[in-house]
Write an enzyme that holds these catalytic residues in place. Structure first.
Site, mmCIF file in Angstrom:
data_model
loop_
_atom_site.group_PDB
_atom_site.id
_atom_site.type_symbol
_atom_site.label_atom_id
_atom_site.label_comp_id
_atom_site.label_asym_id
_atom_site.label_seq_id
_atom_site.Cartn_x
_atom_site.Cartn_y
_atom_site.Cartn_z
ATOM 1 N N GLU A 271 0.868 -1.230 0.081
ATOM 2 C CA GLU A 271 0.294 0.422 -0.296
ATOM 3 C C GLU A 271 1.435 1.380 -0.240
ATOM 4 O OE1 GLU A 271 -2.297 -0.722 3.490
ATOM 5 O OE2 GLU A 271 -1.074 -0.155 4.813
ATOM 6 N N GLY A 273 2.148 4.756 -0.944
ATOM 7 C CA GLY A 273 1.390 6.049 -1.459
ATOM 8 C C GLY A 273 3.020 7.095 -1.696
ATOM 9 N N ARG A 274 3.453 7.805 -0.465
ATOM 10 C CA ARG A 274 4.981 8.295 -1.412
ATOM 11 C C ARG A 274 5.534 8.016 -1.997
ATOM 12 N NH1 ARG A 274 6.905 11.140 3.617
ATOM 13 N NH2 ARG A 274 5.603 8.877 5.031
ATOM 14 N N ARG A 309 4.667 19.174 6.471
ATOM 15 C CA ARG A 309 5.601 17.832 7.087
ATOM 16 C C ARG A 309 7.100 18.530 7.202
ATOM 17 N NH1 ARG A 309 8.873 15.145 3.922
ATOM 18 N NH2 ARG A 309 8.690 13.185 5.302
ATOM 19 N N TYR A 313 7.524 17.436 10.783
ATOM 20 C CA TYR A 313 8.384 16.214 11.801
ATOM 21 C C TYR A 313 9.622 16.632 11.008
ATOM 22 C CZ TYR A 313 5.559 12.811 9.916
ATOM 23 O OH TYR A 313 3.978 12.194 10.045
ATOM 24 N N CYS A 340 0.695 32.193 11.455
ATOM 25 C CA CYS A 340 0.389 32.291 12.996
ATOM 26 C C CYS A 340 1.339 31.682 13.955
ATOM 27 C CB CYS A 340 -0.841 33.645 13.175
ATOM 28 S SG CYS A 340 -0.042 34.680 14.559
#
Length: 419
Positions: A271, A273-274, A309, A313, A340
């Site tokens: 599976e 995705g990336r 991201r 991360y 902000c």
């Protein structure tokens, strides 16, 4: 090795025209690159009797992208009711969809069972009794606990909220069988953005060993193992890419050895995705401000609601300044948005060519978990999405949000209750 030279050669000459026509900011995805990666993935596992990619819809939930996946023969990995709806709108039914539950509501279970159903992948042994009608084919997400290590994004399996524990896994299949299941698969997902192909080989080996144990104990066979997603992409220029071909060769051998011992070979599902779309997307923005205080800040016309991201991360996304590659005059800057929040930064102390207002910046590798993770804090509106088609045309595949979209949920029938 971020955005490929091929993608750049097809995009960059036309980018000024695209910026002028569509206006920044926008995410842009490359159909040719996506299809090439999909073909490479299928080729790597062609030696296994049955291989199928179930594209992780969460990575890039756009119907135009999902249609490309479907055309390549991929299924869809879903984890919410709206992802199920998206997949079914494209005509996916039954075993074209894998629904991986996670604290799943009764309403989501009902939707998963409706309209042709799906492969139900249960995340918790307690959910067995909450499935109103046990499907013929059932799968469980396995969490090996201390038997394996994870990585920074998903974390230590012992601390992860996902999956059925090793101590529960026999009981889980036994209870599902007692409730009427007669076909079985198994799934795991232990790491995210993993660049070491050996880790994924170990995951396949772990599941093949486990289903042999389950077969011996329960007298059942398994139609598939799903080693999850987690195939990484090299976000930084110096990172080595995942060796997909070596991974494919070794896993194919493991499947052949399993068949030799057991007389059959399960299907291999993944599976990703990336890996499939991540490198084939870019966030295109324009510089709109320059601020020199203790550091130099280059302000652009997008913020982290378009790509969170780096903030979430500390992730690195490569940045180019259009037309300024190879310039000798460089400087250290933070590339920032207008949110902000002080972590609203696409790059921190990055050496880039000197940037002037109006320059176009290309932020690489946003084809997965970029637009999909967008949000509306500060009332910020998410940008449009474009697709660079294989024939060279560029199409709008999602318009930008408008204030009307933001205020739409305030248009409702009044309701109140005095308890």
């Amino acid at each position: 090795m971020p955005m490929s030279a091929d993608f750049q050669s097809r995009l960059f000459p036309h980018l000024p025209t695209l910026v002028d026509h569509f206006q920044t900011p926008f995410h842009l995805y490359d159909e040719a690159g996506i299809r090439a990666t999909g073909a490479r993935l299928k080729e790597a596992f062609a030696g296994i009797d049955t291989f199928r990619e179930y594209y992780a819809v969460k990575a890039l939930p756009n119907p135009a992208i999902l249609a490309i996946m479907q055309d390549m023969g991929f299924g869809f990995d879903c984890s919410s009711d709206t992802e199920l709806m998206l997949s079914r709108q494209l005509g996916a039914r039954g075993e074209d969809i894998m629904f991986t539950s996670n604290n799943t509501s009764p309403e989501e279970f009902a939707l998963a069972a409706a309209d042709g159903g799906c492969i139900l992948n249960l995340d918790d042994i307690n959910l067995i009794d909450r499935v109103e009608e046990m499907p013929e084919l059932i799968c469980f997400r396995y969490n090996p606990g201390a038997r394996r290590s994870g990585n920074d994004i998903i974390g230590n399996p012992v601390e992860a909220k996902y999956g059925v524990s090793h101590e529960q896994i026999v009981e889980a299949y036994q209870r599902a069988r007692d409730r009427g299941a007669s076909r079985f698969g198994i799934h795991t997902m232990l790491a995210s953005n993993e660049l070491y192909h050996g880790y994924m080989i170990q995951t396949a080996e772990m599941l093949l060993d486990l289903i042999e144990e389950l077969q011996a104990e329960l007298g059942i066979s398994f139609e598939f193992i799903n080693i999850g997603g987690g195939l990484g992409i090299p976000y930084t220029p110096a990172a080595e890419p995942l060796n997909l071909e070596a991974m494919g060769r070794r896993i194919t051998t493991l499947f052949a050895e399993f068949a030799g011992r057991n007389g059959y070979q399960p299907a291999l599902y993944m599976e990703s995705g990336r890996f499939v779309t991540g490198p084939h997307g870019a966030l295109v923005v324009r510089a709109i401000n320059r601020k020199d205080i203790y550091r130099t800040y280059v302000g652009v016309d997008a913020c982290m609601n378009a790509l969170m991201r780096p903030a979430l991360y500390g992730a690195y996304h490569h940045i180019q300044v259009l037309g300024k590659d190879g310039e000798s005059e460089t400087e250290l800057v933070d590339v920032v948005g207008s949110l902000c929040e002080n972590n609203d930064k696409f790059a921190i102390q990055r050496e880039l060519p000197r940037i002037s207002d109006g320059d176009t910046l290309i932020i690489h590798d946003t084809g997965a978990h970029g637009s999909a993770m967008g949000f509306n804090y500060n009332g910020k509106l998410r940008p449009k999405e474009l697709l660079l088609k294989s024939d060279g045309r560029v199409e709008l595949i999602r318009r930008e949000e408008t204030p009307a979209d933001y205020f739409a949920t305030l248009d409702f029938t009044p309701d109140s209750l005095r308890p």
